[in-house]
Write a protein that holds these residues in place. Structure first.
Motif, PDB file in Angstrom:
ATOM      1  N   LEU A 224       0.877  -5.404 -13.534  1.00 33.04           N
ATOM      2  CA  LEU A 224       1.267  -4.636 -13.075  1.00 33.04           C
ATOM      3  C   LEU A 224      -0.369  -4.048 -12.449  1.00 33.04           C
ATOM      4  O   LEU A 224      -1.054  -4.195 -11.161  1.00 33.04           O
ATOM      5  N   MET A 225      -1.143  -5.114 -13.644  1.00 29.33           N
ATOM      6  CA  MET A 225      -2.199  -4.921 -13.104  1.00 29.33           C
ATOM      7  C   MET A 225      -2.850  -5.924 -12.057  1.00 29.33           C
ATOM      8  O   MET A 225      -3.679  -6.249 -11.137  1.00 29.33           O
ATOM      9  N   GLY A 226      -2.225  -7.140 -12.292  1.00 32.90           N
ATOM     10  CA  GLY A 226      -2.420  -7.966 -10.792  1.00 32.90           C
ATOM     11  C   GLY A 226      -1.655  -7.198  -9.597  1.00 32.90           C
ATOM     12  O   GLY A 226      -2.632  -8.240  -8.396  1.00 32.90           O
ATOM     13  N   LEU A 227      -0.398  -7.135 -10.301  1.00 26.90           N
ATOM     14  CA  LEU A 227       0.087  -5.958  -8.505  1.00 26.90           C
ATOM     15  C   LEU A 227      -1.237  -5.388  -8.002  1.00 26.90           C
ATOM     16  O   LEU A 227      -0.910  -4.953  -6.508  1.00 26.90           O
ATOM     17  N   ALA A 228      -2.225  -4.028  -9.078  1.00 30.68           N
ATOM     18  CA  ALA A 228      -3.128  -3.373  -8.388  1.00 30.68           C
ATOM     19  C   ALA A 228      -3.811  -4.518  -7.650  1.00 30.68           C
ATOM     20  O   ALA A 228      -4.124  -4.017  -6.339  1.00 30.68           O
ATOM     21  N   ALA A 229      -4.211  -5.536  -8.565  1.00 33.47           N
ATOM     22  CA  ALA A 229      -5.236  -5.788  -7.384  1.00 33.47           C
ATOM     23  C   ALA A 229      -5.427  -6.832  -6.397  1.00 33.47           C
ATOM     24  O   ALA A 229      -5.542  -6.744  -5.109  1.00 33.47           O
ATOM     25  N   TRP A 230      -3.807  -7.046  -6.172  1.00 32.01           N
ATOM     26  CA  TRP A 230      -3.018  -7.368  -5.367  1.00 32.01           C
ATOM     27  C   TRP A 230      -4.141  -6.087  -3.366  1.00 32.01           C
ATOM     28  O   TRP A 230      -3.499  -6.930  -2.721  1.00 32.01           O
ATOM     29  N   LEU A 231      -2.587  -5.134  -3.913  1.00 26.86           N
ATOM     30  CA  LEU A 231      -2.956  -4.088  -3.540  1.00 26.86           C
ATOM     31  C   LEU A 231      -4.079  -3.412  -2.428  1.00 26.86           C
ATOM     32  O   LEU A 231      -4.722  -2.999  -1.774  1.00 26.86           O
ATOM     33  N   ALA A 232      -4.830  -3.480  -4.457  1.00 22.09           N
ATOM     34  CA  ALA A 232      -6.480  -3.457  -3.376  1.00 22.09           C
ATOM     35  C   ALA A 232      -6.917  -4.439  -2.547  1.00 22.09           C
ATOM     36  O   ALA A 232      -7.802  -4.003  -1.650  1.00 22.09           O
ATOM     37  N   GLY A 233      -7.547  -5.430  -2.098  1.00 25.19           N
ATOM     38  CA  GLY A 233      -6.923  -6.708  -2.057  1.00 25.19           C
ATOM     39  C   GLY A 233      -6.250  -7.224  -0.474  1.00 25.19           C
ATOM     40  O   GLY A 233      -7.214  -6.770   0.231  1.00 25.19           O
ATOM     41  N   VAL A 234      -5.384  -6.482  -0.393  1.00 26.73           N
ATOM     42  CA  VAL A 234      -4.372  -5.901   1.178  1.00 26.73           C
ATOM     43  C   VAL A 234      -5.527  -5.117   1.466  1.00 26.73           C
ATOM     44  O   VAL A 234      -5.837  -4.860   2.813  1.00 26.73           O
ATOM     45  N   LEU A 235      -5.915  -3.215   1.006  1.00 28.22           N
ATOM     46  CA  LEU A 235      -6.410  -2.203   1.080  1.00 28.22           C
ATOM     47  C   LEU A 235      -7.922  -2.896   1.703  1.00 28.22           C
ATOM     48  O   LEU A 235      -7.480  -2.566   2.916  1.00 28.22           O
ATOM     49  N   MET A 237      -9.149  -6.295   2.546  1.00 31.58           N
ATOM     50  CA  MET A 237      -9.384  -6.937   3.646  1.00 31.58           C
ATOM     51  C   MET A 237      -8.099  -6.547   5.470  1.00 31.58           C
ATOM     52  O   MET A 237      -9.111  -6.392   6.096  1.00 31.58           O
ATOM     53  N   GLU A 238      -7.649  -5.775   4.952  1.00 37.23           N
ATOM     54  CA  GLU A 238      -6.278  -5.785   6.218  1.00 37.23           C
ATOM     55  C   GLU A 238      -6.508  -4.153   6.799  1.00 37.23           C
ATOM     56  O   GLU A 238      -6.479  -3.488   7.971  1.00 37.23           O
ATOM     57  N   CYS A 239      -7.071  -3.106   5.981  1.00 39.70           N
ATOM     58  CA  CYS A 239      -6.992  -2.064   5.904  1.00 39.70           C
ATOM     59  C   CYS A 239      -8.697  -1.401   6.611  1.00 39.70           C
ATOM     60  O   CYS A 239      -9.292  -0.081   6.503  1.00 39.70           O
ATOM     61  N   ASP A 240      -9.487  -2.037   5.877  1.00 42.44           N
ATOM     62  CA  ASP A 240     -11.334  -2.237   5.431  1.00 42.44           C
ATOM     63  C   ASP A 240     -11.399  -0.403   4.590  1.00 42.44           C
ATOM     64  O   ASP A 240     -12.406  -0.048   5.270  1.00 42.44           O
ATOM     65  N   PHE A 241     -10.531  -0.341   3.443  1.00 44.07           N
ATOM     66  CA  PHE A 241     -10.533   0.040   2.855  1.00 44.07           C
ATOM     67  C   PHE A 241     -11.378  -0.391   1.339  1.00 44.07           C
ATOM     68  O   PHE A 241     -10.494  -0.212   0.595  1.00 44.07           O
ATOM     69  N   ASN A 242     -12.407   0.754   1.046  1.00 43.31           N
ATOM     70  CA  ASN A 242     -13.140  -0.183  -0.700  1.00 43.31           C
ATOM     71  C   ASN A 242     -13.668   0.546  -0.883  1.00 43.31           C
ATOM     72  O   ASN A 242     -15.134   1.014  -0.115  1.00 43.31           O
ATOM     73  N   PRO A 243     -13.439   1.690  -1.569  1.00 44.31           N
ATOM     74  CA  PRO A 243     -14.072   3.450  -1.759  1.00 44.31           C
ATOM     75  C   PRO A 243     -15.224   2.543  -2.571  1.00 44.31           C
ATOM     76  O   PRO A 243     -16.295   3.693  -2.882  1.00 44.31           O
TER      77      PRO A 243
END
Length: 286
Positions: A224-235, A237-243
């Motif tokens: 689950l932690m790896g999936l969350a890190a992957w989703l954060a990376g996708v957001l 890089m792809e969506c330019d979303f980094n709070p």
């Protein structure tokens, strides 16, 4: 009833851990005395700055005994921390999942109170053991009464190294570390409680089953932690979303600590309610 259970847990664990803590304290005091007597030789044992350049003052036998004492102290500290975990798991299994479970679960106390009392006592004793270990480590380093080439004592060098590059006030750093410690230890113990409760559903091979359940839960959490890190990376890089992008170093550190505390709290609640549910079903006792 919770207070009575907590007192019982603290006293029962204290009968085992207090003598061990006293032994570690006495052994460490002997090592500190040896370090004081060693003088410059203590730098060679510690491996700190200028340790390699220091020339031995005492004989080889003294130096060997000093090394053995220091190694023995650190091994005893490790043994103390391991014993805390072993005693915690042993008492949970014996009191709630073993022969005593029939009596303990028949008391006028809910499974949640049993879990909360055992968890509170375990975290408290583990924290006390860690505090003793840290105090003794600083005491050993402080016993090296030799100045380093830069004019600092080894203890000052250690403290400066620990505080180097911290972007927040020290009280925030230590408060955040303490909260992470408490939440992390509670999370780990609750996961082990649940693993043991699930493992006791078997009539044989309960230890192996409990270990297998714990490994599966760890894999689940890591996935689950790896999936969350992957989703954060996708957001990012792809969506330019980094709070966290607009925050300074201190803000990013506090945000990371806050996020970790939230995740640990949520995970701990899941393990707590799952373990409580298993106890309410009167798990397959011995």
């Amino acid at each position: 009833m919770f207070a009575k259970l907590l007192r019982l847990e603290c006293r029962s664990m204290g009968r085992i851990l207090l003598p061990l803590m006293g032994a570690v304290l006495a052994f460490s005091g002997l090592a500190m005395l040896a370090v004081l007597l060693a003088g410059p030789d203590a730098l060679m044992v510690s491996g700190g700055p200028a340790g390699e350049a220091a020339q031995p003052v005492h004989g080889g036998l003294f130096h060997l005994v000093l090394r053995l004492l220091v190694v023995g102290v650190f091994l005893s500290m490790m043994a103390l921390m391991i014993t805390c975990v072993v005693v915690t798991l042993q008492r949970f299994y014996k009191n709630l999942l073993g022969d005593e479970g029939y009596l303990m679960l028949a008391l006028p106390a809910s499974p949640a109170e049993h879990l909360a009392a055992k968890l509170t006592a375990s975290v408290a004793w583990t924290t006390a053991a860690l505090a003793l270990v840290l105090a003794l480590v600083f005491g050993l380093v402080g016993s090296i009464r030799v100045l380093l080439p830069d004019g600092r004592t080894p203890l000052a060098f250690l403290l400066d190294s620990m505080h180097e590059g911290i972007p927040v006030p020290l009280w925030q750093w230590y408060a955040g570390g303490a909260l992470l410690w408490f939440m992390g230890v509670a999370h780990s113990y609750l996961m082990m409680y649940l693993s043991m409760a699930l493992g006791t559903q078997r009539t044989t091979g309960r230890l192996g089953a409990s270990i297998a359940v714990y490994v599966v839960l760890q894999l689940l959490v890591n996935s689950l932690m790896g999936l969350a890190a992957w989703l954060a990376g996708v957001l990012s890089m792809e969506c330019d979303f980094n709070p966290l992008a607009g925050l300074n170093a201190a803000g990013q550190l506090l945000a990371a600590e806050g996020g970790s505390l939230v995740l640990l709290a949520l995970g701990g609640l899941v393990w707590f309610f799952a373990a409580r549910w298993m106890l309410e079903r009167r798990v397959n006792l011995l």
